[in-house]
Design an enzyme around this catalytic site. Structure first.
Site, PDB file in Angstrom:
ATOM      1  N   HIS A 265       0.822  -1.264   0.015  1.00  0.00           N
ATOM      2  CA  HIS A 265      -0.112   0.049  -0.059  1.00  0.00           C
ATOM      3  C   HIS A 265       0.704   1.174  -0.182  1.00  0.00           C
ATOM      4  CE1 HIS A 265      -3.453   2.444   0.546  1.00  0.00           C
ATOM      5  NE2 HIS A 265      -3.737   2.339   1.743  1.00  0.00           N
ATOM      6  N   HIS A 304      -0.844  -0.820 -10.900  1.00  0.00           N
ATOM      7  CA  HIS A 304      -1.846  -0.573 -10.105  1.00  0.00           C
ATOM      8  C   HIS A 304      -3.255  -1.552 -10.103  1.00  0.00           C
ATOM      9  CE1 HIS A 304      -4.559   2.144  -7.517  1.00  0.00           C
ATOM     10  NE2 HIS A 304      -3.292   2.739  -7.548  1.00  0.00           N
ATOM     11  N   ASP A 362       3.840   6.601  -7.508  1.00  0.00           N
ATOM     12  CA  ASP A 362       5.219   6.311  -6.584  1.00  0.00           C
ATOM     13  C   ASP A 362       6.361   6.111  -7.100  1.00  0.00           C
ATOM     14  OD1 ASP A 362       3.857   6.217  -4.112  1.00  0.00           O
ATOM     15  OD2 ASP A 362       2.953   4.226  -4.324  1.00  0.00           O
TER      16      ASP A 362
HETATM   17  N1  ACO Z   1       6.077  -5.773 -12.324  1.00  0.00           N
HETATM   18  C1  ACO Z   1       6.144  -6.761 -12.921  1.00  0.00           C
HETATM   19  N2  ACO Z   1       5.123  -7.637 -13.633  1.00  0.00           N
HETATM   20  C2  ACO Z   1       3.715  -6.937 -12.982  1.00  0.00           C
HETATM   21  C3  ACO Z   1       3.655  -5.720 -12.196  1.00  0.00           C
HETATM   22  C4  ACO Z   1       4.880  -5.266 -11.705  1.00  0.00           C
HETATM   23  N3  ACO Z   1       5.062  -4.125 -11.034  1.00  0.00           N
HETATM   24  N4  ACO Z   1       2.489  -5.445 -11.662  1.00  0.00           N
HETATM   25  C5  ACO Z   1       1.770  -6.687 -12.170  1.00  0.00           C
HETATM   26  N5  ACO Z   1       2.218  -7.360 -12.944  1.00  0.00           N
HETATM   27  C6  ACO Z   1       1.965  -8.411 -13.718  1.00  0.00           C
HETATM   28  C7  ACO Z   1       1.727  -9.750 -12.974  1.00  0.00           C
HETATM   29  O1  ACO Z   1       2.687 -10.587 -12.659  1.00  0.00           O
HETATM   30  C8  ACO Z   1       0.612 -10.470 -13.611  1.00  0.00           C
HETATM   31  O2  ACO Z   1       0.823 -11.116 -14.880  1.00  0.00           O
HETATM   32  P1  ACO Z   1       0.309 -12.345 -15.491  1.00  0.00           P
HETATM   33  O3  ACO Z   1      -1.109 -12.063 -15.808  1.00  0.00           O
HETATM   34  O4  ACO Z   1       1.313 -12.831 -16.558  1.00  0.00           O
HETATM   35  O5  ACO Z   1       0.273 -13.255 -14.046  1.00  0.00           O
HETATM   36  C9  ACO Z   1      -0.382  -9.127 -14.281  1.00  0.00           C
HETATM   37  O6  ACO Z   1       0.730  -8.005 -14.246  1.00  0.00           O
HETATM   38  C10 ACO Z   1      -1.452  -8.504 -13.353  1.00  0.00           C
HETATM   39  O7  ACO Z   1      -0.956  -8.416 -11.854  1.00  0.00           O
HETATM   40  P2  ACO Z   1      -1.791  -8.551 -10.723  1.00  0.00           P
HETATM   41  O8  ACO Z   1      -0.686  -8.692  -9.601  1.00  0.00           O
HETATM   42  O9  ACO Z   1      -2.998  -9.402 -10.832  1.00  0.00           O
HETATM   43  O10 ACO Z   1      -2.228  -7.077 -10.550  1.00  0.00           O
HETATM   44  P3  ACO Z   1      -2.902  -6.306  -9.488  1.00  0.00           P
HETATM   45  O11 ACO Z   1      -3.677  -5.299 -10.152  1.00  0.00           O
HETATM   46  O12 ACO Z   1      -3.468  -7.357  -8.537  1.00  0.00           O
HETATM   47  O13 ACO Z   1      -1.630  -5.698  -8.698  1.00  0.00           O
HETATM   48  C11 ACO Z   1       0.094  -4.218  -7.951  1.00  0.00           C
HETATM   49  C12 ACO Z   1      -1.462  -4.299  -8.479  1.00  0.00           C
HETATM   50  C13 ACO Z   1      -0.082  -4.861  -6.387  1.00  0.00           C
HETATM   51  C14 ACO Z   1       0.199  -2.630  -7.354  1.00  0.00           C
HETATM   52  C15 ACO Z   1       1.050  -4.538  -8.562  1.00  0.00           C
HETATM   53  O14 ACO Z   1       0.935  -4.018  -9.880  1.00  0.00           O
HETATM   54  C16 ACO Z   1       2.408  -4.471  -8.072  1.00  0.00           C
HETATM   55  O15 ACO Z   1       2.841  -5.223  -7.501  1.00  0.00           O
HETATM   56  N6  ACO Z   1       3.134  -3.336  -8.410  1.00  0.00           N
HETATM   57  C17 ACO Z   1       4.453  -3.079  -7.881  1.00  0.00           C
HETATM   58  C18 ACO Z   1       4.256  -2.313  -6.687  1.00  0.00           C
HETATM   59  C19 ACO Z   1       3.722  -0.812  -6.682  1.00  0.00           C
HETATM   60  O16 ACO Z   1       4.240  -0.006  -7.613  1.00  0.00           O
HETATM   61  N7  ACO Z   1       2.719  -0.731  -6.013  1.00  0.00           N
HETATM   62  C20 ACO Z   1       2.059   0.734  -5.862  1.00  0.00           C
HETATM   63  C21 ACO Z   1       0.774   0.761  -6.205  1.00  0.00           C
HETATM   64  S1  ACO Z   1       0.423   2.377  -6.043  1.00  0.00           S
HETATM   65  C22 ACO Z   1      -0.132   2.937  -4.570  1.00  0.00           C
HETATM   66  O17 ACO Z   1      -0.254   2.275  -3.856  1.00  0.00           O
HETATM   67  C23 ACO Z   1      -0.165   4.466  -4.398  1.00  0.00           C
END
Ligand code: ACO
Length: 427
Positions: A265, A304, A362
Site C-alpha cells: 500500500h 496498479h 510512486d
Molecule cells: N512488475 C511486473 N509485473 C507486474 C507488475 C509489476 N510491477 N505488476 C503486475 N504485474 C504482472 C503480474 O505478474 C501479472 O502478470 P500475469 O497476468 O502474467 O500473471 C499481471 O501483471 C497482473 O498483475 P496482478 O498482480 O494481478 O495485478 P494487481 O492489480 O493485483 O496488482 C499491484 C497491482 C499490486 C500494484 C502490482 O501492479 C504491483 O505489485 N506493482 C508494484 C508495486 C507498486 O508499485 N505498488 C504501488 C501501487 S500505487 C499505490 O499504492 C499508491
C-alpha cells in the site's frame, strides 16, 4: 436496461435484487436483503467486486485513468488549487469562498501546535524506531490528550477533531523525523503555508533562519494533493471499519496509518528507491527487466490494482519531478537518469504494455522526496500526512450517514464440523 438481477438456484428464482446506479461508474447490485430473503452470503475476498459503502467523495475510473475529488479532476486541482483548499473540498463537498478559505487556513494554522506533554511521550520511543511506528502510537495517543473532542455524536466535536488532525499530523510527522536524528523539535510557524511549515519543522535549525524554497514547497503541496484521497482503498476502508464501532477519530486514523504502512500500500515509493539502488547502473537494466519477465522480482512503481491505464497522478508527478530536479540542479543525478531510462524501456516493452502496466505515482514521488532531502523511512509518513484528510472525510461521511451500521463481514466457514472435546491424556 434491467433495474434488478434475479438470483436463481436449481432453476428456482430465489430473489430479485435491485440494481443501483451511481452518478458515475458501473451499476451496483444491492445485496443487502440477500441473507434475510435467500439465506445466503456472497464471497468476495479482497473486495474485488464489492462496494462496501456509498460515497460522494472521490471517483476513480481505472480504465480511463480518471481521478476526481468531489467531481473536480485531479489535474485541475494539482494545477490551480492548494492542499488546504483541497482539504476543505474533501471534507465539505464544495470549494471554499475566499472568506471560508482564509478562515479554514487560519484555523488549521492555529491548531498546529501539539500539547506539550505529547512531546514527552516521544521520549518513550527508541531512537531507532521506524517513524511509522511512532506515527501509529502518537496519533492514536492524541485521544488521550484531546478528550474534549471525542463525542462523535456531536458535530462540533467532530469538526474540532478533524481540524486538529489535519493541523497536528504534520507537526507529529516532523517530530518523528527530528527525534530519529536526535534533533530538537521545531515549533510550527503560523506565517508559513502548510507545506512550507512542514519543511520548516523538518529541516530548520533553531540556530539559523530557515527560508523554504518555493519550488520545493509547491512540489510538496502537490504531493499532498495527489495523495489526499483515493476512495475505498485498504487504509480508508480500515478507518471506516474502525469508526463503524463508534471508536474515536484519533484511534481510527491511527488504524489507517497502521494499514498504510504495508509494502503493498503505502510502502511502494520506498521500494522504488531500493530497486533503483539494486539496479545501480543503466547497463544492468536489461538483466533486471529479464528478471521481471522471469518473475524473479517486480518492477516497483509500475502497475496498479485500479488503474489499467496511466495513473493520472503519475503524469503530474512526472512533471513535478523534472521541476524539482532542475531547481536543485540534479537533472544529471545518476539515480534519476536510471529511473527515466527504466521508464522508457518498460513503456516500450510488450510485457508491460500487454498487461497494461504503467508507471504509478510512486514511481516518481520517491525520486522527488529523495531529492528534497526526505529520508526513505519518512516516505510513508508523508503519504499518511497527506491521506489524513481523505481518511477523516470518509470517517465523517460514514458517521453522519443515518444508515450507517457497524461493519461486520461474514465468512464461508470451511473448518471442522461439530466434534466432541477429548481429554488431553486420551488424544
Ligand atoms: N512488475 C511486473 N509485473 C507486474 C507488475 C509489476 N510491477 N505488476 C503486475 N504485474 C504482472 C503480474 O505478474 C501479472 O502478470 P500475469 O497476468 O502474467 O500473471 C499481471 O501483471 C497482473 O498483475 P496482478 O498482480 O494481478 O495485478 P494487481 O492489480 O493485483 O496488482 C499491484 C497491482 C499490486 C500494484 C502490482 O501492479 C504491483 O505489485 N506493482 C508494484 C508495486 C507498486 O508499485 N505498488 C504501488 C501501487 S500505487 C499505490 O499504492 C499508491
Amino acid at each position: 436496461m434491467s433495474d434488478s438481477v434475479k438470483l436463481v438456484k436449481n432453476n428456482q428464482e430465489l430473489i430479485d435484487l435491485p440494481v443501483l446506479q451511481g452518478t458515475l461508474g458501473p451499476d451496483v447490485i444491492d445485496i443487502r436483503t440477500l441473507n434475510a430473503k435467500a439465506g445466503m452470503f456472497t464471497l468476495d475476498p479482497g473486495f474485488l467486486s464489492t462496494a462496501s459503502c456509498e460515497s460522494k467523495i472521490t471517483f476513480i475510473d481505472g480504465d480511463k485513468g480518471l481521478l476526481y475529488y468531489r467531481g473536480y479532476p485531479i489535474e485541475q486541482l494539482a494545477e490551480h488549487s492548494d492542499y488546504l483548499e483541497v482539504c476543505y473540498l474533501l471534507i465539505n463537498g464544495e470549494l471554499p469562498t475566499k472568506e471560508q478559505k482564509d478562515q479554514f487556513v487560519d484555523i488549521i494554522s492555529h491548531h498546529s501546535m501539539v500539547h506539550e506533554q505529547l512531546t514527552w511521550f516521544f521520549r518513550g520511543f527508541r531512537r531507532d524506531a521506524h517513524p511509522m511506528a511512532m506515527m501509529v502510537g502518537v496519533v492514536g495517543a492524541l485521544s488521550a490528550f484531546y478528550q474534549d473532542s471525542l463525542d462523535i455524536t456531536n458535530p462540533r466535536h467532530r469538526q474540532i477533531a478533524m481540524d486538529r488532525l489535519i493541523a497536528k499530523v504534520p507537526t507529529i510527522a516532523a517530530m518523528c523525523y527530528r527525534y530519529s536524528i536526535g534533533a530538537p523539535f521545531n515549533f510550527p510557524q503560523n506565517k508559513l503555508s502548510y507545506s512550507e511549515n512542514f519543511l520548516h519543522m523538518m529541516f530548520a535549525s533553531p540556530c539559523e533562519e530557515y527560508k523554504p524554497n518555493p519550488v520545493i514547497a509547491k512540489a510538496l503541496d502537490r504531493i499532498f494533493i495527489l495523495h489526499a484521497d483515493h476512495e475505498q482503498n485498504a487504509s480508508t476502508s480500515t478507518v471506516r471499519l474502525a469508526g463503524s464501532s463508534g471508536a474515536n477519530p484519533f484511534a481510527c486514523i491511527s488504524s489507517g496509518i497502521a494499514c498504510l504502512w504495508g509494502p503493498a500500500h503505502g510502502g511502494a515509493n520506498e521500494a522504488v528507491l531500493k530497486m533503483l539502488d539494486e539496479i545501480g547502473d543503466e547497463s544492468n537494466i536489461e538483466a533486471f527487466i529479464e528478471g521481471v519477465k522471469n518473475r524473479t522480482h517486480r518492477l516497483m512503481g509500475f502497475g496498479h490494482r485500479v488503474y489499467k491505464n496511466m495513473d493520472p497522478r503519475a503524469a503530474i508527478m512526472r512533471t513535478t519531478c523534472y521541476e524539482v530536479l532542475s531547481e536543485l540542479g540534479l537533472q544529471d543525478d545518476p539515480k534519476f537518469k536510471l529511473a527515466m531510462k527504466l521508464e522508457e524501456i518498460a513503456l516500450q516493452d510488450p510485457y508491460f504494455t500487454e498487461r497494461k502496466l504503467y508507471p504509478n505515482v510512486d514511481f516518481y514521488s520517491g525520486i522527488v522526496l529523495s531529492a528534497i532531502g526526505i529520508p526513505v523511512s519518512m516516505f510513508t509518513v508523508i503519504f499518511a500526512l497527506a491521506r489524513t484528510v481523505g481518511w477523516i472525510s470518509h470517517w465523517a461521511e460514514m458517521i453522519s450517514d443515518p444508515q450507517q451500521k457497524i461493519g461486520r463481514p461474514r465468512q464461508l466457514y470451511t473448518g471442522s464440523k461439530r466434534r466432541d472435546f477429548v481429554q488431553v491424556d486420551k488424544r
